[in-house]
Design an enzyme around this catalytic site. Structure first.
Site, PDB file in Angstrom:
ATOM      1  N   PRO A 140       0.849  -1.208   0.000  1.00 45.75           N
ATOM      2  CA  PRO A 140       0.000   0.000   0.000  1.00 45.75           C
ATOM      3  C   PRO A 140       0.875   1.246   0.000  1.00 45.75           C
ATOM      4  O   PRO A 140       1.594   1.527   0.959  1.00 45.75           O
ATOM      5  CB  PRO A 140      -0.799  -0.122   1.298  1.00 45.75           C
ATOM      6  CG  PRO A 140       0.016  -1.019   2.175  1.00 45.75           C
ATOM      7  CD  PRO A 140       0.762  -1.946   1.279  1.00 45.75           C
TER       8      PRO A 140
ATOM      9  N   ASP B 138       6.008   2.237   1.928  1.00 46.28           N
ATOM     10  CA  ASP B 138       5.124   1.087   2.154  1.00 46.28           C
ATOM     11  C   ASP B 138       4.433   1.284   3.502  1.00 46.28           C
ATOM     12  O   ASP B 138       5.080   1.223   4.553  1.00 46.28           O
ATOM     13  CB  ASP B 138       5.946  -0.198   2.145  1.00 46.28           C
ATOM     14  CG  ASP B 138       5.091  -1.461   2.231  1.00 46.28           C
ATOM     15  OD1 ASP B 138       3.898  -1.349   2.599  1.00 46.28           O
ATOM     16  OD2 ASP B 138       5.620  -2.557   1.956  1.00 46.28           O
ATOM     17  N   HIS B 139       3.103   1.508   3.466  1.00 49.52           N
ATOM     18  CA  HIS B 139       2.375   1.848   4.691  1.00 49.52           C
ATOM     19  C   HIS B 139       2.171   0.649   5.609  1.00 49.52           C
ATOM     20  O   HIS B 139       1.666   0.801   6.724  1.00 49.52           O
ATOM     21  CB  HIS B 139       1.019   2.459   4.329  1.00 49.52           C
ATOM     22  CG  HIS B 139       0.558   3.485   5.319  1.00 49.52           C
ATOM     23  ND1 HIS B 139       1.239   3.788   6.460  1.00 49.52           N
ATOM     24  CD2 HIS B 139      -0.547   4.280   5.325  1.00 49.52           C
ATOM     25  CE1 HIS B 139       0.602   4.717   7.141  1.00 49.52           C
ATOM     26  NE2 HIS B 139      -0.495   5.042   6.478  1.00 49.52           N
ATOM     27  N   ARG B 140       2.557  -0.550   5.177  1.00 50.92           N
ATOM     28  CA  ARG B 140       2.459  -1.705   6.057  1.00 50.92           C
ATOM     29  C   ARG B 140       3.465  -1.616   7.204  1.00 50.92           C
ATOM     30  O   ARG B 140       3.178  -2.059   8.322  1.00 50.92           O
ATOM     31  CB  ARG B 140       2.693  -3.005   5.280  1.00 50.92           C
ATOM     32  CG  ARG B 140       1.627  -3.352   4.268  1.00 50.92           C
ATOM     33  CD  ARG B 140       1.982  -4.612   3.495  1.00 50.92           C
ATOM     34  NE  ARG B 140       3.224  -4.457   2.725  1.00 50.92           N
ATOM     35  CZ  ARG B 140       3.773  -5.417   1.998  1.00 50.92           C
ATOM     36  NH1 ARG B 140       3.193  -6.611   1.933  1.00 50.92           N
ATOM     37  NH2 ARG B 140       4.885  -5.201   1.320  1.00 50.92           N
TER      38      ARG B 140
ATOM     39  N   VAL C 140       5.869   1.355   7.339  1.00 52.76           N
ATOM     40  CA  VAL C 140       6.243   2.749   7.549  1.00 52.76           C
ATOM     41  C   VAL C 140       4.959   3.543   7.730  1.00 52.76           C
ATOM     42  O   VAL C 140       4.197   3.745   6.783  1.00 52.76           O
ATOM     43  CB  VAL C 140       7.051   3.308   6.363  1.00 52.76           C
ATOM     44  CG1 VAL C 140       7.431   4.760   6.612  1.00 52.76           C
ATOM     45  CG2 VAL C 140       8.291   2.465   6.110  1.00 52.76           C
TER      46      VAL C 140
END
Length: 550
Positions: A340, A520-522, A524
């Protein structure tokens, strides 16, 4: 007869495209002579031949996609074929690697002179048949063929022999019309020499060529002339894309080398265009299309091949998806639909960075290396990673773990005639500014020459994409697969900027750029990504902070 198979280029690659043959049928080659240039999804590679002898057959054509392990060329080393007219009577010993090796009696492994894994097949039976007779009359089963990797031991799984083609297939391949009996006899004689056996053993379907052998012997002479034309790999690729025969191009480069401009001039001459009409190919301004490669991460870039004149070239053009383009597409789709993405921007006054660049260019410590704002950004990203190590990590889906990397392999996205490549500077965080400048310069030159190797592009941890060289302010870059952050470096322009405070507040022209960070919002989150971007921006605004934080 020796057949040379396409070796494994590493990095999990399973196929390669044949770009240019450097030899033709009938040529004499020595050990380690370069015979073919191939293109993998990551690099251009010149392959040396591990045998000495005469080229008997080229089994693939330029432009063909070949799987690893498939035979590509046959060399007559003088050993000939086993006695007998059957295709199954030949004794074959297959050697793969960078140097010649021979199989020892009893299926023992050979050894290569130049190092590296060498696969040697066990000795085959000397005569056709399912078994050999023991003294007592009992039949001994035929030994299985086992591949041995020198330096690595016996493979865990045994290779199974591909069934030999029957005599009728060999006759079909060598069959010519009855009205040409002389040619038919010549082909059968050639087939019995061993070449026909090799073709029959590795071809599920072979188209019959109705031309006389006299014509076939001269077929590849033009290819030989083209192979010896002096031109860099990217120039050969450009000529191939434009349909320009390098043999007909007049060379203007040093030592008779054909340049990119020579190829474009030949294309324009064939169309009846003057050089000035070729989409500005001869211009040399700041945004011109001169040069051999477009380095997104470097200080130099070019446009792609100039657009054709549509009024005379109406219709559609289809380009096969393979090589770097195919690998890039797969990586981008995998990244975009797995991680994401979140992108944040910040506009920064980088006047102090531009002043620093001017001073470093005059410093003797930086003599011989190129100093650009990209160098300062690269150093700033390494310093910011130490303050925010969470961005220098990756998501391991299989293990359900976040892998924090305590080293920085800084990727520099590069747009080349072969497509987008992302080589990286290993251990960039341990380098001084001068060392980092030299490393980036080496990557730039390697990419321009089209000599990037898989090792140069593996193991990256965080990436820069320098879209500013194209005059672009910002964008939303897609993560390089296996990484969690990528920073887009926008163009640096003069803008009115508010400086000073209180009564000293005023508007001045300043050097300003935009930084865009995708992550990467998983792993960070917004806070970590924002802090990292703010630290990079702060160092570019005031490079002295790099000394304090670094």
């Amino acid at each position: 007869m020796r057949e040379f198979k396409l070796p494994d280029p590493g990095e999990g690659l399973t196929e390669a495209d044949v770009v240019t043959w450097r030899v033709a049928v009938g040529d004499v080659v020595a050990v380690n002579d370069i015979v073919v240039e191939i293109e993998t999804a990551k690099s251009l590679v010149e392959l040396p031949i591990p045998y000495a002898g005469t080229v008997s057959a080229l089994l693939v054509n330029e432009g063909d996609t070949v799987e690893v392990g498939a035979p590509i060329i046959v060399i007559d080393d003088g050993s000939g074929a086993a006695a007998g007219g059957s295709a199954t009577d030949a004794t074959a010993t297959t050697t793969e690697g960078s140097a010649p090796s021979e199989a020892a009696a009893g299926g023992q492994a050979g050894s290569g002179e130049a190092g590296g894994p060498v696969a040697v097949a066990a000795e085959e039976p000397k005569a056709s048949g399912a078994a050999e007779s023991k003294p007592g009359g009992a039949a001994e089963p035929k030994a299985e063929r086992t591949a041995v990797l020198v330096g690595y031991g016996v493979k865990q799984t045994e290779a199974k022999r591909r069934p030999r083609r029957k005599q009728n297939l060999l006759q079909t391949i060598a069959h010519y019309p009855d009205e040409e009996p002389a040619v038919k006899e010549s082909v059968h004689a050639d087939a019995s020499s061993g070449v026909g056996e090799l073709v029959a053993a590795h071809s599920t379907h072979v188209l019959r060529d109705q031309r006389p052998l006299s014509e076939l012997a001269q077929h590849s002479r033009a290819d030989l002339e083209r192979a010896w034309v002096l031109a860099k790999p990217m120039v050969r690729k450009l000529a191939k894309d434009l349909g320009v025969d390098l043999v007909t191009v007049e060379a203007t480069g040093d030592g008779g080398t054909i340049t990119r401009d020579d190829v474009l001039a030949a294309r324009d001459s064939a169309r009846g265009l003057a050089p000035a009409d070729a989409g500005g190919a001869g211009s040399s301004g700041p945004g011109s299309a001169s040069g051999d490669a477009a380095l997104v991460g470097g200080a130099r870039h070019t446009a792609a091949v100039s657009a054709p004149a549509w009024p005379g070239d109406r219709g559609e053009e289809r380009t096969p998806i393979k090589g770097v383009r195919k690998a890039t597409a797969a990586a981008m789709v995998s990244s975009a639909f797995t991680a994401p993405h979140v992108t944040e921007w910040v506009e920064v006054d980088v006047t102090a960075t531009m002043d620093l660049v001017d001073r470093l260019k005059k410093d003797k410590e930086f003599a011989g290396v190129k100093v650009t704002p990209l160098l300062v950004l690269a150093k700033a990203m390494c310093v910011a990673v130490r303050r925010n190590p969470g961005v220098n990590a990756t998501w391991d889906e299989a293990a359900q773990e976040i892998v924090l990397k305590r080293y920085v392999n800084l990727g520099i996205a590069a747009a080349t005639p072969r497509g987008l490549l992302v080589p990286n500077v290993k251990d960039a965080d341990l380098m001084s500014m001068a060392q980092l400048a030299g490393a980036i310069g080496e990557l730039t030159e390697t990419a321009r020459q089209g000599k990037m190797q898989p090792a140069d592009m593996s193991g990256g941890t965080i990436t820069i994409t320098n879209i500013g060289v194209f005059g672009i302010d910002a964008g939303t870059p897609i993560l390089n697969r296996g990484e969690s952050a990528i920073l887009a470096f926008g163009t640096i322009t003069r803008k009115p900027w508010v400086v000073g405070k209180g009564d000293d507040e005023r508007i001045e022209p300043r050097w300003v750029t935009t930084l865009a960070l995708s992550f990467d919002h998983r792993l960070v989150d917004g806070e970590l990504g924002s802090r990292y971007l703010a630290d990079v921006a702060a160092i570019l605004h005031d490079p002295a902070k790099g000394l304090v934080w670094g």
